[in-house]
Write a protein that holds these residues in place. Structure first.
Motif, PDB file in Angstrom:
ATOM      1  N   ASP A  70      -6.560   1.993   2.205  1.00 16.69           N
ATOM      2  CA  ASP A  70      -7.084   2.363   0.889  1.00 16.69           C
ATOM      3  C   ASP A  70      -6.744   3.807   0.525  1.00 16.69           C
ATOM      4  N   GLN A  71      -6.292   4.589   1.502  1.00 13.67           N
ATOM      5  CA  GLN A  71      -6.124   6.010   1.258  1.00 13.67           C
ATOM      6  C   GLN A  71      -4.756   6.377   0.680  1.00 13.67           C
ATOM      7  N   LEU A  72      -3.911   5.397   0.399  1.00 12.19           N
ATOM      8  CA  LEU A  72      -2.599   5.716  -0.157  1.00 12.19           C
ATOM      9  C   LEU A  72      -2.727   6.215  -1.593  1.00 12.19           C
ATOM     10  N   SER A  73      -1.999   7.260  -1.888  1.00  9.41           N
ATOM     11  CA  SER A  73      -1.944   7.753  -3.262  1.00  9.41           C
ATOM     12  C   SER A  73      -1.018   6.851  -4.070  1.00  9.41           C
ATOM     13  N   PRO A  74      -1.061   6.918  -5.404  1.00  7.26           N
ATOM     14  CA  PRO A  74      -0.154   6.093  -6.210  1.00  7.26           C
ATOM     15  C   PRO A  74       1.317   6.291  -5.845  1.00  7.26           C
ATOM     16  N   SER A  75       1.714   7.521  -5.588  1.00  3.44           N
ATOM     17  CA  SER A  75       3.116   7.772  -5.258  1.00  3.44           C
ATOM     18  C   SER A  75       3.467   7.207  -3.886  1.00  3.44           C
ATOM     19  N   GLU A  76       2.521   7.317  -2.934  1.00  2.00           N
ATOM     20  CA  GLU A  76       2.749   6.765  -1.595  1.00  2.00           C
ATOM     21  C   GLU A  76       2.837   5.235  -1.646  1.00  2.00           C
ATOM     22  N   ARG A  77       1.969   4.617  -2.454  1.00  2.00           N
ATOM     23  CA  ARG A  77       2.020   3.151  -2.568  1.00  2.00           C
ATOM     24  C   ARG A  77       3.324   2.713  -3.214  1.00  2.00           C
ATOM     25  N   ALA A  78       3.786   3.443  -4.224  1.00  2.00           N
ATOM     26  CA  ALA A  78       5.051   3.100  -4.885  1.00  2.00           C
ATOM     27  C   ALA A  78       6.201   3.200  -3.893  1.00  2.00           C
ATOM     28  N   LEU A  79       6.168   4.224  -3.048  1.00  4.00           N
ATOM     29  CA  LEU A  79       7.215   4.388  -2.033  1.00  4.00           C
ATOM     30  C   LEU A  79       7.163   3.239  -1.035  1.00  4.00           C
ATOM     31  N   ALA A  80       5.936   2.867  -0.600  1.00  2.17           N
ATOM     32  CA  ALA A  80       5.790   1.761   0.350  1.00  2.17           C
ATOM     33  C   ALA A  80       6.309   0.457  -0.258  1.00  2.17           C
ATOM     34  N   GLU A  81       6.045   0.260  -1.529  1.00  2.00           N
ATOM     35  CA  GLU A  81       6.524  -0.963  -2.185  1.00  2.00           C
ATOM     36  C   GLU A  81       8.050  -0.994  -2.247  1.00  2.00           C
ATOM     37  N   ASP A  82       8.668   0.149  -2.511  1.00  2.00           N
ATOM     38  CA  ASP A  82      10.137   0.201  -2.555  1.00  2.00           C
ATOM     39  C   ASP A  82      10.740  -0.113  -1.190  1.00  2.00           C
ATOM     40  N   ILE A  83      10.106   0.418  -0.135  1.00  2.00           N
ATOM     41  CA  ILE A  83      10.599   0.149   1.216  1.00  2.00           C
ATOM     42  C   ILE A  83      10.470  -1.341   1.537  1.00  2.00           C
ATOM     43  N   VAL A  84       9.327  -1.936   1.153  1.00  2.00           N
ATOM     44  CA  VAL A  84       9.096  -3.353   1.412  1.00  2.00           C
ATOM     45  C   VAL A  84      10.133  -4.206   0.669  1.00  2.00           C
ATOM     46  N   ARG A  85      10.464  -3.805  -0.555  1.00  2.00           N
ATOM     47  CA  ARG A  85      11.483  -4.556  -1.311  1.00  2.00           C
ATOM     48  C   ARG A  85      12.825  -4.531  -0.581  1.00  2.00           C
ATOM     49  N   LEU A  86      13.167  -3.388  -0.031  1.00  2.00           N
ATOM     50  CA  LEU A  86      14.420  -3.281   0.715  1.00  2.00           C
ATOM     51  C   LEU A  86      14.380  -4.167   1.958  1.00  2.00           C
ATOM     52  N   MET A  87      13.249  -4.137   2.679  1.00  2.00           N
ATOM     53  CA  MET A  87      13.136  -4.928   3.906  1.00  2.00           C
ATOM     54  C   MET A  87      13.100  -6.416   3.616  1.00  2.00           C
TER      55      MET A  87
END
Length: 368
Positions: free
Chosen positions: A36-53
Motif C-alpha cells: 500500500d505504500q507505493l507512491s503514484p510514480s512508483e506504482r506507474a513504474l511497477a506497472e511498466d516493468i510488469v508489462r515488459l515482463m
C-alpha cells in the motif's frame, strides 16, 4: 531473501540476465502490487516493468509473473488479458483466480480458448449465471463436468437441462451433477433414465426426491438383477444398496410394498432384514414360514405401521404364487400378472401407492 526488489537485485539482473534471474525478479516486482505504500510514480513504474515482463520471451518468466499476480486486484487490465490469453502454462492459474477478469473476458476465453482454459474458468469461485451458461453451451465435456463439480457456480435449471441435452450419456458429467447440493425435480427425473445403476442409487441417497421418482430409481436399478435368469445380485450387493437407503431415511414402507408388487422379492427380503436388524437368512426363513407367526413377528420388529401389513401380506402371497412362463416378454407378463392380482385382492391401498402401481400396470400393458 527479501520479497521486494532491491538495489542488489537490479545489479544481479544486469550481471546475469538469464531466464531464471528474470523469473525471480518477476516474482519480486509482482509483490509490489500488494504493497500500500507505493507512491503514484512508483506504482506507474511497477506497472511498466510488469508489462515488459508479461511480454518476456521466456515462458518461465511469464509463468512466475502470472502465479504472483493471480490474487492481486489492482494490476493493469491489459496485463491481465495478456496473461489470460497466454499459453496454458502461464494462463491457467491466472484464469482460475484473478478477479480482474470480467464476465465478458471469461466468456471470450470459453468461446476461443482451449479445453483446459474452459475448465479453469469452470473452477472459479465466483462463476456467474452468464459464464455458466456460456460454459454449458460452448464448453467441452471435461469443462462442463468441472462446472457441475463447482458447488459455488450459479447454474440455472435451464442450464442443467441443456447439460443433459448435450451430454445424455456422459458419466463424467452426470456424476458431479448428482453430487450438487440440490437438484430440481425435473432434472432428477431425467437423470433416472440416463445414468448407470450406481449413479441412480446415489441419486436416491443424495437428494430429497418425490416418492414416485425415488421408487422408480431404485426399482429400475434393481430390474436387471431381479428378473434376468443369470446375474442375480448377491445379498452383499443388495445389502450395500439397502443400507444406504436406510441410512438416508429412504427405506420406506411404501418402497418395500412397491418393490414387492413389482416382483422383487429379494429386495424385500434384505430390506426387511435391515429394518428388523437381523441377518438376511433369518429374515428369509421367517418371511417364507408356512405358518402365520413368522412373517408377522418379523414385521412387528421392523416398526413399520400396522396399516400396511395386509397389503404387504397379499403382495407376498401373490409373489410366491406367480412364476415366470419362460416365453417372449416373460418379464412384462410376470409383472403384469403380479400387479393385476395384487390390485384385485387389495383395494384399500394408500392412494399414492395405488396410483403408482396402476401407472406401472398401464405401462406394462402397452409393452406386451
Amino acid at each position: 531473501m527479501s520479497e521486494t526488489l532491491t538495489h542488489q537485485d537490479v545489479q544481479r539482473l544486469l550481471a546475469d540476465p538469464s531466464a531464471t534471474t528474470r523469473a525471480e525478479m518477476a516474482t519480486k516486482v509482482a509483490a509490489q502490487f500488494g504493497a500500500d505504500q507505493l507512491s503514484p510514480s512508483e506504482r506507474a513504474l511497477a506497472e511498466d516493468i510488469v508489462r515488459l515482463m508479461a511480454r518476456d520471451a521466456a515462458v518461465r518468466v511469464r509463468s512466475a509473473l502470472s502465479e504472483s499476480l493471480k490474487t492481486y486486484p489492482a494490476i493493469p487490465r491489459d496485463v491481465a488479458l495478456q496473461l489470460a490469453r497466454d499459453v496454458e502454462e502461464v494462463s491457467l492459474p491466472f484464469i482460475e483466480l484473478s478477479s480482474v477478469l470480467t464476465d465478458a473476458d471469461l466468456i471470450e476465453l470459453i468461446k476461443t480458448g482451449s479445453e483446459a482454459k474452459q475448465s479453469a474458468v469452470a473452477k472459479r469461485p465466483d462463476v456467474s449465471e452468464g459464464v455458466a451458461d456460456a460454459l454449458v453451451e460452448n464448453g467441452a465435456e471435461t469443462a462442463v463436468a468441472t462446472l457441475m463439480a463447482n458447488e459455488a457456480a450459479k447454474v440455472t435449471e435451464a442450464a442443467l437441462t441443456r447439460v443433459l441435452n448435450r451430454f445424455p450419456k456422459s458419466d463424467a458429467v452426470h456424476a458431479p451433477l448428482i453430487e450438487r447440493g440440490s437438484l430440481p425435480v425435473t432434472i432428477a427425473e431425467r437423470l433416472v433414465t440416463m445414468v448407470s445403476e450406481q449413479l441412480r442409487e446415489r441419486l436416491v441417497e443424495r437428494h430429497e426426491l418425490p416418492a414416485d421418482v425415488a421408487s422408480d430409481i431404485v426399482l429400475q436399478g434393481r430390474e436387471k438383477a431381479t428378473y434376468e435368469l443369470v446375474g442375480v445380485a448377491t445379498d452383499a450387493q443388495l445389502e450395500t444398496l439397502i443400507e444406504q437407503l436406510y441410512r438416508n431415511g429412504r427405506l420406506s414402507p411404501s418402497l418395500l410394498l412397491r418393490s414387492l408388487c413389482m416382483g422383487d422379492v429379494a429386495f424385500f427380503e434384505v430390506a426387511l432384514a435391515q429394518l428388523a436388524r437381523i441377518p438376511t437368512p433369518n429374515a428369509r426363513m421367517l418371511i417364507h414360514d408356512a405358518g402365520k407367526l413368522g412373517m408377522k413377528a418379523l414385521f412387528d420388529r421392523t416398526g413399520m405401521p400396522q396399516s400396511i401389513y395386509p397389503a404387504i401380506k397379499v403382495a407376498l402371497d401373490v409373489a410366491s404364487e406367480t412364476e415366470f412362463d419362460g416365453g417372449e416378454h416373460d418379464l412384462e407378463r410376470h409383472r403384469r400378472k403380479m400387479l393385476e392380482r395384487i390390485l384385485t385382492q387389495f383395494e384399500e391401498m394408500a392412494s399414492d401407492d395405488l396410483d403408482y402401481l396402476l401407472s406401472k400396470l398401464t405401462d406394462l400393458t402397452t409393452k406386451v
